[in-house]
Design an enzyme around this catalytic site. Structure first.
Site, PDB file in Angstrom:
ATOM      1  N   CYS A  77      44.118  29.310  33.627  1.00  0.00           N
ATOM      2  CA  CYS A  77      44.776  30.267  34.516  1.00  0.00           C
ATOM      3  C   CYS A  77      44.212  31.646  34.204  1.00  0.00           C
ATOM      4  CB  CYS A  77      46.280  30.232  34.232  1.00  0.00           C
ATOM      5  SG  CYS A  77      47.227  31.512  35.091  1.00  0.00           S
ATOM      6  N   CYS A 191      40.968  32.896  40.209  1.00  0.00           N
ATOM      7  CA  CYS A 191      42.282  32.258  40.049  1.00  0.00           C
ATOM      8  C   CYS A 191      41.992  30.775  40.161  1.00  0.00           C
ATOM      9  CB  CYS A 191      43.240  32.697  41.162  1.00  0.00           C
ATOM     10  SG  CYS A 191      44.762  31.720  41.222  1.00  0.00           S
TER      11      CYS A 191
HETATM   12  N1  DGL Z   1      46.359  29.769  38.578  1.00  0.00           N
HETATM   13  C1  DGL Z   1      46.696  31.106  38.207  1.00  0.00           C
HETATM   14  C2  DGL Z   1      45.417  31.918  37.950  1.00  0.00           C
HETATM   15  O1  DGL Z   1      44.381  31.346  37.684  1.00  0.00           O
HETATM   16  C3  DGL Z   1      47.567  31.938  39.080  1.00  0.00           C
HETATM   17  C4  DGL Z   1      48.672  31.410  39.864  1.00  0.00           C
HETATM   18  C5  DGL Z   1      49.938  32.199  39.747  1.00  0.00           C
HETATM   19  O2  DGL Z   1      50.081  33.283  40.349  1.00  0.00           O
HETATM   20  O3  DGL Z   1      50.781  31.697  39.019  1.00  0.00           O
HETATM   21  O4  DGL Z   1      45.443  33.121  37.981  1.00  0.00           O
END
Ligand code: DGL
Length: 264
Positions: A77, A191
């Site tokens: 993430c 993301c």
């Molecule tokens: N998957 C997360 C990232 O890579 C973000 C998603 C969220 O906002 O929770 O930033």
């Protein structure tokens, strides 16, 4: 800590976005036992404050490490990594692999000299991203846009729904409508949810635009940090989630060969 063949690799995300990293990891390390952890009760991270994200991620990863004794944890993430990576490394005594916006490879790829970057609101405002830009953008222009609605659209798609076209169009317009935006030929998907929408983004952005994300590099890094370690390939991957166990979750995880889903 003793590493046994069954010691898992823990992949952590706020939701299902980290599956884009799992897909790459499977290509190069198919035998590794994996626990996919999604803080679905905390999703979306991108709309939270730095303090909330840091406390949540460090706390959860600490408790998950005690419970599962992983050989390595990957924060799949960008939002959590750009804010909490240092803190998590300070508290856990296992290798931690983070997710870093792929600005360096994008700078090597662009021909027009203009790179777009899509991330969450929390990611794009980080000094961490300013530092990456200063060190690796190589004089190219970097145009950032926060596209939080793409997170929900990716979750919808994985659960079998149709991501809203307007949401994808808004994300693309957010890049294209900034000064110099028409010059963008390379887009960093900063993301982990966004590669799951690459087909839709590509259709909206045009055929000549390259999309780049960090998942392959992360998978390679995990493989190199665990090189030579024993793996029990017979152990099926599992998932843990902090929120509701809804049936759509099972169908989202089934293509990743995960059927054991429990609440953490
Ligand atoms: N998957 C997360 C990232 O890579 C973000 C998603 C969220 O906002 O929770 O930033």
């Amino acid at each position: 800590m003793d590493i046994t063949p069954s010691s898992p690799i823990l992949l952590f995300d706020s939701g299902l976005g980290g599956l884009s990293v799992l897909a790459q990891l499977r290509k190069i390390l198919p035998e590794a036992p994996v626990i996919y952890a999604a803080d679905t009760a905390g999703l979306p991270y991108g709309e939270k404050t730095e303090a909330e994200i840091a406390a949540r991620v460090a706390g959860l990863l600490g408790r998950m490490s005690e419970r599962f004794a992983p050989r390595l944890a990957c924060i799949a993430c960008n939002t959590a990594s750009t804010i909490a990576l240092g803190m998590v490394r300070d508290v856990l005594h296992i290798p931690i692999v983070g997710t870093v916006p792929a600005i360096k490879p994008a700078a090597a790829l662009t021909r027009t000299g203009t790179i777009g970057l899509l991330g969450t609101a929390a990611t794009i405002r980080q000094a961490y991203v300013d530092d990456l830009e200063a060190s690796f953008a190589n004089g190219n222009r970097l145009i950032r846009h926060a596209a939080p609605a793409l997170v929900g659209a990716a979750e919808t798609k994985l659960r079998g729904g149709r991501p809203a076209e307007a949401v994808v169009a808004e994300a693309v317009a957010g890049l294209r409508n900034q000064p110099g935006g028409e010059e963008i030929d390379t887009v960093v998907l900063a993301c982990t949810h966004f590669p799951l929408l690459e087909t839709e983004l590509r259709a909206a952005m045009g055929p000549d635009v390259h999309f780049i994300d960090g998942s392959e590099g992360i998978a390679r890094r995990i493989a190199s940090l665990t090189m030579g370690q024993p793996f029990d390939a017979k152990i099926a991957a599992k998932a843990v989630v902090t929120g509701e166990l809804d049936p759509a979750l099972a169908s989202a995880l089934a293509p990743y060969a995960i059927s054991d889903i429990t609440r953490f």
